[in-house]
Design an enzyme around this catalytic site. Structure first.
Site, PDB file in Angstrom:
ATOM      1  CB  CYS A 127      -0.987  -0.050   1.166  1.00 35.51           C
ATOM      2  SG  CYS A 127      -2.331   1.131   0.959  1.00 35.51           S
TER       3      CYS A 127
ATOM      4  CG  HIS B 193      -3.138  -3.223   4.281  1.00 31.46           C
ATOM      5  ND1 HIS B 193      -1.973  -2.671   4.753  1.00 31.46           N
ATOM      6  CD2 HIS B 193      -3.739  -2.254   3.548  1.00 31.46           C
ATOM      7  CE1 HIS B 193      -1.879  -1.427   4.324  1.00 31.46           C
ATOM      8  NE2 HIS B 193      -2.922  -1.141   3.594  1.00 31.46           N
TER       9      HIS B 193
HETATM   10  N1  GLN Z   1      -2.040   6.908   2.131  1.00 30.32           N
HETATM   11  C1  GLN Z   1      -2.205   6.007   1.079  1.00 30.32           C
HETATM   12  C2  GLN Z   1      -3.588   6.006   0.447  1.00 30.32           C
HETATM   13  O1  GLN Z   1      -4.613   6.177   1.118  1.00 30.32           O
HETATM   14  C3  GLN Z   1      -1.805   4.632   1.561  1.00 30.32           C
HETATM   15  C4  GLN Z   1      -2.687   4.100   2.662  1.00 30.32           C
HETATM   16  C5  GLN Z   1      -2.267   2.745   3.150  1.00 30.32           C
HETATM   17  O2  GLN Z   1      -1.080   2.383   3.192  1.00 30.32           O
HETATM   18  N2  GLN Z   1      -3.272   1.978   3.565  1.00 30.32           N
HETATM   19  O3  GLN Z   1      -3.670   5.837  -0.740  1.00 30.32           O
END
Ligand code: GLN
Length: 244
Positions: free
Chosen positions: A93, A189
């Protein structure tokens, strides 16, 4: 034989138990009698990439990514050399976004490492929920959970897989993640590797081969992992998940 896993910035990039991926890597090595060591790095620590076999970057919020990105640019060349010499990387992510050229949120731009030729744009709404994909790297569907505002466009890169359920890279083109050399970038995740043992072994095999360990990985009893994987895949993708 011992594999060293470098965990970059666990204090800043660790959403949704991404650390569980490292535990899965370590346990699947130890169960096979192969040593495993974890090195955690804080933002200003020096990283000796030559001592690492797997690099892990977890997810982080926009704010945390902003804190990390300046430092990543300082270590870019060593990181890129590691990738080009077939070093294994798992980036989830926020970490995945940081491997690319940039993550743009309106006027604010988080400059990435430019290790992957991918770009991420923040677009209205978030992609949140369970994801099931099909990937050439796993005979089972790969399952996980996504929550991101960024939409990633991977250009000419090879996706990690094809979305069956969920948004994936951008909710439009049916792609999830990227596989480049021994680098896996993904929005999943979950954590990802405990529920997707074949993907975990893919990374381990890549890291071991690079170290000259050519023996087959000993099979493990994956009954629990397969049961967990199947429960998620069938619940969220039903019969679709069974398609090759
Ligand atoms: N901040 C990033 C987004 O919302 C990554 C979020 C995350 O790692 N879950 O796209």
């Amino acid at each position: 034989m011992e594999i060293t896993i470098g965990h970059l910035y666990p204090d800043l990039l660790n959403l949704y138990g991404d650390r569980g991926n490292i535990m899965a890597l370590v346990r699947r090595l130890e169960w096979r009698g192969i040593g495993a060591k974890i090195r955690e790095y804080r933002l200003h620590d020096d990283i000796d990439f030559a001592a690492l076999d797997i690099v892990f970057l977890g997810g982080g919020s926009d704010r945390e990514q902003m804190l990390v990105c300046a430092r990543l640019r300082e270590i870019r060349s060593a990181f890129a050399d590691y990738v080009e010499s077939d070093g294994a990387v798992i980036a989830i992510c926020g970490g995945y976004q940081l491997l690319g050229e940039y993550y743009r949120m309106g006027d604010a731009v988080i400059e990435g490492l430019r290790i992957l030729d991918v770009r991420t744009e923040n677009e209205p709404g978030r992609l949140i929920g369970n994801v099931v994909i099909r990937s050439p790297l796993s005979s089972m569907p790969i399952v996980g959970f996504e929550n991101h505002g960024g939409r990633t466009y991977i250009g000419e890169h090879t996706p990690l897989g094809r979305v069956i359920t969920g948004g994936g890279n951008n909710g439009k083109d049916g792609h999830e993640g990227v596989q480049y050399k021994n680098v896996l970038g993904t929005y999943l995740h979950g954590p990802l590797l405990p529920k997707n043992p074949e993907l975990c072994d893919w990374i381990l095999r890549a890291a071991l081969l690079r170290k000259g360990y050519t023996s087959e990985l000993a099979p493990l009893d994956d009954t629990m992992e397969i049961t967990a994987n199947r429960a998620v895949a069938e619940r969220f993708a039903g019969k679709m998940a069974k398609r090759p």
